[in-house]
Design a protein around this motif. Structure first.
Motif, PDB file in Angstrom:
ATOM      1  N   GLN A 278       0.813  -1.220   0.000  1.00  0.00           N
ATOM      2  CA  GLN A 278       0.000   0.000   0.000  1.00  0.00           C
ATOM      3  C   GLN A 278       0.847   1.270   0.000  1.00  0.00           C
ATOM      4  O   GLN A 278       1.888   1.318   0.661  1.00  0.00           O
ATOM      5  CB  GLN A 278      -0.850  -0.036   1.256  1.00  0.00           C
ATOM      6  CG  GLN A 278      -2.118   0.773   1.189  1.00  0.00           C
ATOM      7  CD  GLN A 278      -2.871   0.606   2.481  1.00  0.00           C
ATOM      8  OE1 GLN A 278      -3.053  -0.507   2.960  1.00  0.00           O
ATOM      9  NE2 GLN A 278      -3.291   1.714   3.059  1.00  0.00           N
ATOM     10  N   GLY A 279       0.397   2.279  -0.734  1.00  0.00           N
ATOM     11  CA  GLY A 279       1.043   3.586  -0.690  1.00  0.00           C
ATOM     12  C   GLY A 279       2.355   3.677  -1.455  1.00  0.00           C
ATOM     13  O   GLY A 279       3.133   4.606  -1.249  1.00  0.00           O
ATOM     14  N   GLY A 281       2.628   3.665  -4.871  1.00  0.00           N
ATOM     15  CA  GLY A 281       2.527   4.254  -6.208  1.00  0.00           C
ATOM     16  C   GLY A 281       1.787   3.430  -7.252  1.00  0.00           C
ATOM     17  O   GLY A 281       1.915   3.689  -8.439  1.00  0.00           O
ATOM     18  N   LYS A 282       0.993   2.452  -6.809  1.00  0.00           N
ATOM     19  CA  LYS A 282       0.250   1.632  -7.772  1.00  0.00           C
ATOM     20  C   LYS A 282      -0.756   2.486  -8.542  1.00  0.00           C
ATOM     21  O   LYS A 282      -0.767   2.498  -9.771  1.00  0.00           O
ATOM     22  CB  LYS A 282      -0.512   0.504  -7.059  1.00  0.00           C
ATOM     23  CG  LYS A 282       0.389  -0.471  -6.345  1.00  0.00           C
ATOM     24  CD  LYS A 282      -0.393  -1.646  -5.801  1.00  0.00           C
ATOM     25  CE  LYS A 282      -1.376  -1.255  -4.706  1.00  0.00           C
ATOM     26  NZ  LYS A 282      -0.704  -0.779  -3.469  1.00  0.00           N
ATOM     27  N   SER A 283      -1.599   3.189  -7.796  1.00  0.00           N
ATOM     28  CA  SER A 283      -2.624   4.006  -8.451  1.00  0.00           C
ATOM     29  C   SER A 283      -1.967   5.109  -9.274  1.00  0.00           C
ATOM     30  O   SER A 283      -2.386   5.402 -10.395  1.00  0.00           O
ATOM     31  CB  SER A 283      -3.556   4.624  -7.418  1.00  0.00           C
ATOM     32  OG  SER A 283      -4.171   3.608  -6.658  1.00  0.00           O
ATOM     33  N   LEU A 284      -0.946   5.687  -8.711  1.00  0.00           N
ATOM     34  CA  LEU A 284      -0.233   6.768  -9.393  1.00  0.00           C
ATOM     35  C   LEU A 284       0.317   6.294 -10.737  1.00  0.00           C
ATOM     36  O   LEU A 284       0.143   6.954 -11.764  1.00  0.00           O
ATOM     37  CB  LEU A 284       0.914   7.240  -8.495  1.00  0.00           C
ATOM     38  CG  LEU A 284       1.658   8.488  -8.926  1.00  0.00           C
ATOM     39  CD1 LEU A 284       0.753   9.697  -8.831  1.00  0.00           C
ATOM     40  CD2 LEU A 284       2.903   8.695  -8.063  1.00  0.00           C
ATOM     41  N   LEU A 412      12.092   9.977  -4.149  1.00  0.00           N
ATOM     42  CA  LEU A 412      10.783  10.342  -3.589  1.00  0.00           C
ATOM     43  C   LEU A 412      10.870  11.655  -2.811  1.00  0.00           C
ATOM     44  O   LEU A 412      10.012  12.523  -2.950  1.00  0.00           O
ATOM     45  CB  LEU A 412      10.273   9.225  -2.678  1.00  0.00           C
ATOM     46  CG  LEU A 412       9.580   8.060  -3.401  1.00  0.00           C
ATOM     47  CD1 LEU A 412       9.512   6.835  -2.501  1.00  0.00           C
ATOM     48  CD2 LEU A 412       8.181   8.461  -3.855  1.00  0.00           C
ATOM     49  N   HIS A 416       8.888  15.044  -4.048  1.00  0.00           N
ATOM     50  CA  HIS A 416       7.817  15.658  -3.255  1.00  0.00           C
ATOM     51  C   HIS A 416       8.251  16.980  -2.610  1.00  0.00           C
ATOM     52  O   HIS A 416       7.406  17.835  -2.343  1.00  0.00           O
ATOM     53  CB  HIS A 416       7.279  14.659  -2.222  1.00  0.00           C
ATOM     54  CG  HIS A 416       6.429  13.609  -2.876  1.00  0.00           C
ATOM     55  ND1 HIS A 416       5.164  13.870  -3.320  1.00  0.00           N
ATOM     56  CD2 HIS A 416       6.701  12.326  -3.215  1.00  0.00           C
ATOM     57  CE1 HIS A 416       4.670  12.780  -3.895  1.00  0.00           C
ATOM     58  NE2 HIS A 416       5.583  11.827  -3.847  1.00  0.00           N
ATOM     59  N   LYS A 419       7.671  19.341  -5.417  1.00  0.00           N
ATOM     60  CA  LYS A 419       6.237  19.575  -5.575  1.00  0.00           C
ATOM     61  C   LYS A 419       5.744  20.658  -4.621  1.00  0.00           C
ATOM     62  O   LYS A 419       4.754  21.335  -4.872  1.00  0.00           O
ATOM     63  CB  LYS A 419       5.478  18.281  -5.264  1.00  0.00           C
ATOM     64  CG  LYS A 419       4.779  17.672  -6.464  1.00  0.00           C
ATOM     65  CD  LYS A 419       4.065  16.439  -5.991  1.00  0.00           C
ATOM     66  CE  LYS A 419       2.831  16.125  -6.779  1.00  0.00           C
ATOM     67  NZ  LYS A 419       2.242  14.874  -6.284  1.00  0.00           N
TER      68      LYS A 419
HETATM   69  N1  LIG Z   1       6.631   5.709  -6.439  1.00  0.00           N
HETATM   70  C1  LIG Z   1       6.072   6.885  -6.111  1.00  0.00           C
HETATM   71  N2  LIG Z   1       6.444   8.013  -6.750  1.00  0.00           N
HETATM   72  C2  LIG Z   1       5.906   9.197  -6.423  1.00  0.00           C
HETATM   73  N3  LIG Z   1       4.972   9.356  -5.488  1.00  0.00           N
HETATM   74  C3  LIG Z   1       4.554   8.278  -4.815  1.00  0.00           C
HETATM   75  C4  LIG Z   1       5.079   6.984  -5.089  1.00  0.00           C
HETATM   76  N4  LIG Z   1       4.466   6.105  -4.288  1.00  0.00           N
HETATM   77  C5  LIG Z   1       3.597   6.804  -3.546  1.00  0.00           C
HETATM   78  N5  LIG Z   1       3.642   8.116  -3.850  1.00  0.00           N
HETATM   79  C6  LIG Z   1       2.799   9.177  -3.256  1.00  0.00           C
HETATM   80  O1  LIG Z   1       1.849   8.583  -2.413  1.00  0.00           O
HETATM   81  C7  LIG Z   1       0.538   8.787  -2.881  1.00  0.00           C
HETATM   82  C8  LIG Z   1      -0.279   7.522  -2.740  1.00  0.00           C
HETATM   83  O2  LIG Z   1       0.198   6.558  -3.644  1.00  0.00           O
HETATM   84  P1  LIG Z   1      -0.762   5.572  -4.418  1.00  0.00           P
HETATM   85  O3  LIG Z   1      -0.322   5.476  -5.815  1.00  0.00           O
HETATM   86  O4  LIG Z   1      -2.174   5.983  -4.214  1.00  0.00           O
HETATM   87  O5  LIG Z   1      -0.474   4.225  -3.649  1.00  0.00           O
HETATM   88  P2  LIG Z   1      -1.114   2.801  -3.842  1.00  0.00           P
HETATM   89  O6  LIG Z   1      -2.115   2.873  -4.928  1.00  0.00           O
HETATM   90  O7  LIG Z   1       0.055   1.933  -4.177  1.00  0.00           O
HETATM   91  O8  LIG Z   1      -1.689   2.453  -2.520  1.00  0.00           O
HETATM   92  C9  LIG Z   1       0.697   9.203  -4.320  1.00  0.00           C
HETATM   93  O9  LIG Z   1      -0.349  10.029  -4.733  1.00  0.00           O
HETATM   94  C10 LIG Z   1       2.023   9.927  -4.313  1.00  0.00           C
HETATM   95  O10 LIG Z   1       1.857  11.253  -3.916  1.00  0.00           O
END
Ligand SMILES: Nc1ncnc2c1ncn2[C@@H]1O[C@H](COP(=O)(O)OP(=O)(O)O)[C@@H](O)[C@H]1O
Ligand SMILES: [Mg+2]
Length: 500
Positions: A278-279, A281-284, A412, A416, A419
């Motif tokens: 989790q967290g 970057g999968k969704s990203l 990372l 950020h 950003k």
């Molecule tokens: N590999 C990454 N590169 C840049 N930002 C990341 C990365 N992984 C996580 N983040 C940050 O954390 C947030 C949540 O990541 P997200 O893609 O929603 O995680 P997941 O879907 O894997 O649970 C992203 O919107 C981004 O801001």
């Protein structure tokens, strides 16, 4: 993208039905005008007269005067029975009158006689429910959303009309008109042309910049329907730290979806599943594919699929998938796919049956679909997914996203910090990376956010020291949920490809 070779277009398909002497053809649609136009074209091609009927106008030859007294449905059928020779009859909203036994019977008898001539009754309606007796005699025709070609000619015609009637200057070459048609794909023809008129009139001209307006208008319309949301592409791979293998894989396949790539013989990729911690970057990453490839991004909202009426959920899903197909080339993003298509074996309740049917619909589509839609699915809990979905060939690849390594953690922090308007050279990235072992990308981002609060309260600039203190005060998920992380890793070791 060129239409698939050898595939029948809708006109050919409907003409075939008429020609093969199907007495009753049903079309469930709200696009009556399109049906009328199609039938009129077919009638002209086959040299068969076309009649239309509606309860307000009665029965009339296409573009002709209605016959006296035929607004009554049974009288209309009586008139049809005495019209001789080949003919196509379009009966609008007629299904509801078929609930009357006499009308239903009469229609069936008419149909019997029709088999000997090129005569067809076409029934349209927004919701097609026929009595069981009639159901067997009727063949359904799926009109579907308009093909690009049909939209293109509609766009050309509409622009010509706007130029003539409203004196709107048109500076779109055929190529840009094609792009305009593409931008409207996924809407019904009426919606599409209405949107075009609206956007052109409010700009006061039709120039290439109108295409972005069309896309935005389409996003709004689709959002209203609530099923498939087209999202503005706001990220690309430069917003994603790490995941080098995934990026490389995607980079190589970009060209396979272009006309040149297809011509060269590249097999268009179908989609990927991204799973992992989790967290991280999968969704990203799933979202970023669209920006990187320059495609539209459409998000299928799994939650919006569920409908209390039996069969409606599958219908919605099919509609969403058809929509995506029409919008090709497009990235179709299903986030947390396990939420809609969780393993149906996990419970015997009604919901399990429903997700099983939804899953079947999705799998069939994944199997049979044309190219041009790239599916990016993510899952936080892949063990909840049914094995059918993970079988070889469904997805081109399953990627596993692990906790970021030290180098990626540096990236990372840099990403950020930037950003949030900070210059990363003022920070000791190596030290920060070393102190954030086991942190996810989201947690690193969070440490910067809380660091900013602390710095502001201390009336100091954000510094490495402040960030280090934040990291020290945080228990990352990999520690608090160590067992879960270990289990995901173990699962992925044999089944997925590391994304980094
Ligand atoms: N590999 C990454 N590169 C840049 N930002 C990341 C990365 N992984 C996580 N983040 C940050 O954390 C947030 C949540 O990541 P997200 O893609 O929603 O995680 P997941 O879907 O894997 O649970 C992203 O919107 C981004 O801001
Ligand atoms: Mg996610």
């Amino acid at each position: 993208m060129s239409p698939v070779q050898g595939k029948l277009n809708k006109r050919d398909e409907l003409r075939l039905l008429v020609n093969s002497r199907h007495p009753v053809i049903t079309i469930e649609t709200t696009e009556e005008e399109r049906v009328e136009q199609l039938l009129f074209q077919i009638g002209t091609e086959l040299d068969v007269p076309v009649y239309t009927w509606s309860v307000t106008k009665g029965l009339a030859r296409f573009h002709g005067e209605p016959l006296y007294h035929t607004d009554d449905p049974s009288q209309a059928l009586a008139n049809i029975s005495i019209i001789n020779g080949d003919a196509i009859f379009l009966l609008k909203d007629f299904a509801r009158y078929c609930e009357n036994d006499k009308i239903c019977r009469r229609l069936r008898e008419l149909g019997e006689n029709f088999r000997t001539a090129r005569r067809s009754i076409v029934i349209t309606g927004a919701n097609m429910v026929l009595p069981p007796d009639l159901e067997g005699d009727a063949v359904p025709f799926v009109l579907g959303l308009p093909e690009l070609e049909e939209l293109f000619s509609g766009v050309r015609q509409t622009l010509a009309d706007l130029n003539r009637d409203n004196h709107v200057p048109i500076s779109l070459d055929p190529m840009s008109m094609q792009q305009a048609a593409q931008a409207l794909a996924g809407l019904t023809k009426e919606e599409a042309l209405r949107t075009l008129r609206l956007c052109v009139l409010s700009r006061g001209k039709a120039d290439p910049a109108v295409i972005e307006d069309l896309l935005e208008a389409k996003r709004n319309i689709l959002r209203g329907e609530g099923l498939l949301e087209t999202v503005r592409r706001d990220s690309s791979f430069s917003d994603v730290a790490g995941l080098a293998r995934l990026k490389d894989w995607l980079g190589k396949r970009k060209s396979a979806l272009t006309a040149e790539g297809i011509k060269f013989g590249l097999v268009p990729p179908k989609g990927i599943l991204i799973t992992g911690v989790q967290g991280c970057g999968k969704s990203l990453a799933a979202k970023a594919v669209a920006g990187e490839w320059g495609f539209e991004l459409a998000r299928l909202d799994a939650g919006a699929l569920y409908d209390k009426y039996v069969g409606e959920s599958e219908k919605k899903l099919r509609k969403g998938l058809e929509l995506a197909q029409k919008m090709a080339p497009v990235v179709l993003w299903i986030d947390e796919i396990e939420k809609a298509f969780a393993s149906a074996s996990s419970g015997g309740d009604a919901d399990a049956g429903l997700s099983q049917r939804l899953l079947a619909t999705l799998l069939t589509w994944m199997q049979d679909r044309e190219s041009g839609v790239f599916l990016t699915a993510t899952s936080n809990n892949i063990s909840a997914l049914p094995p059918e979905m993970l079988r070889k060939g469904r997805f081109d690849e399953i990627f596993f996203v692990d906790l970021p390594k030290a180098k990626v953690r540096e990236a990372l922090f840099a990403l950020h910090l930037k950003k949030r308007g900070r210059d990363s050279v003022e920070f000791d990235l190596v030290k920060l990376a070393a102190s954030s072992e086991g942190f996810s990308g989201a947690e690193i981002e969070q440490s910067i956010i809380s660091g900013l609060y602390s710095a502001f309260a201390l009336k100091k600039p954000l510094s490495t020291e402040i960030l280090l203190a934040e990291l020290l005060a945080t228990q990352p998920l990999s520690v608090t949920r160590a067992e879960d992380v270990a289990a995901i890793r173990e699962w992925a070791r044999t089944r997925a490809v590391p994304a980094d």
